[in-house]
Design a protein around this motif. Structure first.
Motif, short mmCIF file in Angstrom:
data_model
loop_
_atom_site.label_atom_id
_atom_site.label_comp_id
_atom_site.label_asym_id
_atom_site.label_seq_id
_atom_site.Cartn_x
_atom_site.Cartn_y
_atom_site.Cartn_z
N UNK A 91 81.32 16.07 50.12
CA UNK A 91 81.17 15.07 51.28
C UNK A 91 80.21 15.64 52.28
N UNK A 92 79.68 16.99 52.02
CA UNK A 92 78.74 17.54 52.85
C UNK A 92 79.30 17.80 54.39
N UNK A 93 80.44 18.41 54.32
CA UNK A 93 81.39 18.60 55.50
C UNK A 93 80.70 19.59 56.01
N UNK A 94 81.35 19.66 57.50
CA UNK A 94 80.94 20.62 58.65
C UNK A 94 81.63 21.60 58.89
N UNK B 125 86.22 8.30 49.18
CA UNK B 125 85.32 8.43 50.35
C UNK B 125 83.99 7.70 50.03
N UNK C 163 89.09 2.26 47.94
CA UNK C 163 88.44 3.14 47.30
C UNK C 163 89.32 4.18 46.80
N UNK D 140 87.58 10.05 57.47
CA UNK D 140 86.64 10.34 56.32
C UNK D 140 86.78 11.89 56.06
N UNK D 141 88.12 12.25 55.68
CA UNK D 141 88.32 13.65 55.71
C UNK D 141 87.35 14.45 54.71
N UNK D 142 87.05 14.22 53.64
CA UNK D 142 86.19 14.95 52.90
C UNK D 142 84.86 15.23 53.33
N UNK D 143 84.64 14.34 54.46
CA UNK D 143 82.98 14.51 55.21
C UNK D 143 83.44 15.43 56.32
N UNK D 144 84.69 16.01 56.64
CA UNK D 144 84.59 16.57 57.68
C UNK D 144 85.18 18.02 57.11
N UNK E 151 73.37 26.75 58.50
CA UNK E 151 73.02 25.45 58.85
C UNK E 151 74.25 24.76 59.96
N UNK E 152 74.92 25.78 60.73
CA UNK E 152 75.56 25.27 61.47
C UNK E 152 76.95 24.79 61.42
N UNK E 153 77.28 25.18 60.13
CA UNK E 153 78.90 24.65 59.71
C UNK E 153 79.80 25.71 59.91
N UNK F 205 82.10 6.85 55.18
CA UNK F 205 82.79 7.79 54.18
C UNK F 205 84.20 7.41 54.36
N UNK F 206 84.63 6.48 55.12
CA UNK F 206 86.23 6.18 55.19
C UNK F 206 86.97 5.78 54.04
#
Lengths: 308, 276
Positions: free
Chosen positions: A144-147, A101, B24, A70-74, A176-178, B18-19
């Protein structure tokens, strides 16, 4: 967390990135600093898996970017303003990216509001200014609210209000720790935003240091003081590690004491001060000094008598 | 299997949620396709060419019999669908733009950042575009056919045919299939060349110019070369009465599909290997 090890990219004869190794830690803003053509954008493209390294490797949160399910979340990235089809509206652009995603329209509207593009969300991106394009790019990075957040020259084209906004946004994201990794060719901007610095020139690592340390080692701790009682003040300030120069009457250039100390001493002895200014410009000078040999494109300095 | 990483991220999004999946990405490409103004306009133009110009040319042809009083020199089905030759320009160009437009605007970097495995983007683009073209052009072909036959049947020697006549249904639905494959060739070339002008020049150089150059071949060579050109092979499907000098209708079409598959495979390999 971004870890680059011996990252190298060659385009034919030209080496854009040369054996670069660094670690970008979460929780702080890390500045990626270097003159134009230093390899910053190429490095960021390699982090995002858009360009393949000639050798070496780079991982984000423990894996190459492309291997995250889930790249956009990373990782969220703004690699260049206007990586967007000019014929599509801002909202539809974000909806299309979000769909890959499984992110819905609600989150899309949320990030649109967050970056302040509400008014123009349904306008085609072709008519966007550079600053609006930057905001849209930042919106897509935050989808994606990524880290981990990677931004290439995000302040380009932004007005002062926008620059302030992005400074606070980046600091907020880091708190926020990102992991926040931001490139710039402006030392002054990075000094205000970043806590840590990776400095590159001609694709090579020049410095990997905290901003504080860089500032301390770089600046000459020069404070400019203007006073009607300059000579009296000079004798008050002078000490074992303190030098006081004067380039014009009524003006002192003090090294070895910070502005707080000088102001306190002056107040104690009732010396009037017209000006008390730490010389920040020295930071930019130090950066230029550091990267002078590494600057890719020198403007030809035409001095009197040497006309090409 | 929640991989608990040491990162103190407050933004813990369940990874499975989110995969990135092919489905998708298909949805994403569908959004992209319909949110550009150029897509519906170009598809509407292709539709108007097929139905509007198809009707016009059928009417003109039927109402101006030659000296011998014949009008049925061309089969009625082929006549009513003849404008596919023009419609393929719109479809082919749009196929190229579906992907070259992303390179020219920089959008491709956003797309490939969202889907770093890359290939799902190509498959989704090809599938969404081919699906849209197939549906629309099937409708256009069927409508153009029935209007055309209605016109022809009002002339005594018009030469109208019925859908149930041998080979007619193959030609009507084959026209939509042919246009779909032209679109896919466009998508593949757009992905390979990345530049609209170059890809369009190659596409129509191959489809339109190569067959015209076949006269320059030695007479003994032409029969071994010309039938296997993409446009000629695919065009074999569009003769109501199979042309003895061309390939068998479905064999010819299969060869045309084969060209598209090879080009798409090449585009996939290059997409995976080249820097974006």
């Amino acid at each position: 967390m971004i870890v680059a090890s011996n990252l190298t990219k060659r385009y034919g004869e030209k080496t854009a990135v040369d054996d670069l190794s660094f670690t970008i830690k979460p929780g702080i803003v890390t500045g990626f600093l270097g003159p134009n053509g230093a390899g910053k954008s190429t490095t960021m493209r390699m982090i995002m898996g858009l360009d393949m390294p000639t050798s070496g490797s780079v991982t984000v949160n423990g894996r190459p970017y492309a291997e995250h399910p889930a790249p956009l979340h990373e990782v969220g990235a703004l690699l260049e303003a206007k990586a967007i089809h000019t014929g599509r509206t801002a909202r539809n652009h974000l909806l299309a990216l979000a769909a890959t995603t499984g992110i819905g329209a609600r989150r899309v509207d949320e990030v649109i509001d967050l970056v302040g593009l509400h008014e123009v969300a349904r306008k085609r991106a072709g008519g966007f200014s550079l600053g609006m394009g930057q905001r849209l790019g930042i919106a897509s990075a935050l989808l994606g609210d990524p880290a981990t957040i990677i931004l290439d020259e995000p302040v380009n084209g932004l007005d002062p209000e926008g620059i302030l906004w992005i400074r606070n946004l980046l600091k907020g994201l880091a708190s926020e720790g990102r992991t926040v990794f931001v490139s710039s060719h402006l030392m002054s901007e990075m000094a205000l935003t970043a806590e840590h610095l990776i400095v590159v020139g001609r694709g090579r690592l020049i410095a990997d240091t905290s901003v504080e340390e860089f500032t301390r080692s770089a600046s000459r701790n020069l404070v400019r003081v203007r006073s009607p009682h300059a000579e009296k003040l000079r004798s008050l300030l002078l000490g074992p590690d303190v030098t006081v120069d004067s380039s014009e009457p009524g003006t002192l250039e003090v090294t070895g004491l910070d502005s707080d100390r000088i102001g306190t001493i002056a107040a104690k002895h009732s010396v009037t001060l017209f000006e008390l200014a730490p010389q920040q410009a020295s930071l930019e000078e130090a950066f230029m000094e550091l990267t002078r040999d590494a600057v890719e494109y020198h403007a030809s300095t035409t001095t009197a008598g040497s006309v090409a | 299997m929640s991989t608990a990483t040491a990162t103190p991220s407050t933004a813990s999004v369940p990874t499975a949620k989110g995969k990135v999946t092919q489905l998708r990405v298909l949805n994403s490409e569908w959004i992209k396709l319909r949110t550009l103004r150029s897509t519906p306009i170009t598809l509407a133009v292709a539709f108007a060419i097929m139905v509007g110009l198809g009707t016009l040319i059928t009417y003109v042809h039927a109402s101006h019999p030659d000296h011998h009083g014949h009008t049925e020199l061309i089969n009625g089905a082929e006549l009513s669908l003849a404008m596919y030759r023009l419609a393929q320009l719109a479809i082919g160009v749009l196929g190229v733009l579906v992907i070259s437009g992303e390179y020219s605007t920089g959008m491709i970097r956003a797309s490939l950042s969202a889907v770093p495995k890359r290939l799902p983007v190509l498959w989704a683009k090809a599938a969404v575009f081919a699906g849209s073209v197939l549906v629309l052009m099937t409708a256009a072909s069927v409508i153009a056919f029935y209007i055309g036959q209605a016109i022809l049947s009002s002339y005594p020697a018009g030469g109208a045919v019925k859908m149930s006549d041998p080979g007619v249904a193959r030609v009507v639905f084959g026209t939509a299939l042919y246009l779909t494959v032209v679109g896919l060739l466009g998508v593949a070339l757009g992905a390979l060349i990345r530049n609209a002008a170059g890809a369009i020049a190659i596409l129509f150089g191959v489809l339109l110019v190569l067959p015209a150059l076949s006269d320059l071949l030695p007479a003994s060579w032409a029969p071994h070369v010309v039938p296997y050109l993409p446009s000629e092979a695919g065009g074999a499907l569009l003769n109501v009465v199979p042309d003895p000098t061309a390939m068998a209708p479905w064999n010819g079409f299969a060869l045309m599909v084969g060209y598209a598959v090879v080009l798409l495979a090449a585009a996939a390999v290059m997409l995976k290997r080249r820097d974006a």
